[in-house]
Design a protein around this motif. Sequence first.
Motif, PDB file in Angstrom:
ATOM      1  N   ARG A  19      -0.883   4.526  -0.372  1.00 46.85           N
ATOM      2  CA  ARG A  19      -1.808   5.608  -0.044  1.00 46.85           C
ATOM      3  C   ARG A  19      -1.912   6.661  -1.151  1.00 46.85           C
ATOM      4  O   ARG A  19      -2.659   7.614  -1.022  1.00 46.85           O
ATOM      5  N   SER A  20      -1.161   6.478  -2.235  1.00 48.31           N
ATOM      6  CA  SER A  20      -1.193   7.485  -3.311  1.00 48.31           C
ATOM      7  C   SER A  20      -2.508   7.473  -4.079  1.00 48.31           C
ATOM      8  O   SER A  20      -2.821   8.439  -4.774  1.00 48.31           O
ATOM      9  N   TYR A  26       0.843  -1.196   0.000  1.00 46.93           N
ATOM     10  CA  TYR A  26       0.000   0.000   0.000  1.00 46.93           C
ATOM     11  C   TYR A  26       0.874   1.240   0.000  1.00 46.93           C
ATOM     12  O   TYR A  26       1.918   1.283   0.632  1.00 46.93           O
ATOM     13  N   ASP A  78      -5.511   7.094  -2.572  1.00 39.29           N
ATOM     14  CA  ASP A  78      -6.607   7.336  -1.637  1.00 39.29           C
ATOM     15  C   ASP A  78      -7.534   8.474  -2.058  1.00 39.29           C
ATOM     16  O   ASP A  78      -8.679   8.534  -1.621  1.00 39.29           O
TER      17      ASP A  78
END
Length: 181
Positions: free
Chosen positions: A6-7, A4, A9
Amino acid sequence: MKIYTRSGDAGKTDLFGGGRVLKDDSRVEAYGNGDELNAVLGVARAVEVMPRIDEVLVPIQRDLFSIGALLATPDREKMQQHLTKASIDDDRVRQLEHAIDECDRELEPLRAFVLPGGSLKASVLHVARTVCRRAERRVIHLQREVEIPAVVVVYLNRLSDLLFTLARLANHRSATSEVTW
């Protein structure tokens, strides 16, 4: 490397060669359908081992990764590199046609529409065929926005024919009758 980042999100994803687009972008939709097809082919290989059929599917799964990379690449030069690396060309399409012809030699001639179903392997291959048709439609849609090599559509069109034929062959080899319309 973490799985993961988070880019994504905020609903965006990176493309090969740079750039970010929304996750519902036509390009993402096209390669996402190819990814789904690849996963369904993995299920087809897993549900019931049929060596000759499975041997045909593995290189197709590799082709689909290359096509996905091509579709995720806005740069034309890099796009051509993906095609070349994967050998997605007229010769590869002829290989799919040869596989169809090989299967047909073992099958009764098609005289009616066949309802999807039968053995588990055949049923999954029929699902793969419909996902392939959707992937083809998404690539055709994307072609209206950006230049995509025509061979990609030809490949997907022929692949759906092959998946139909492999489904028939899976039923034949498992002694499962086809139900016609």
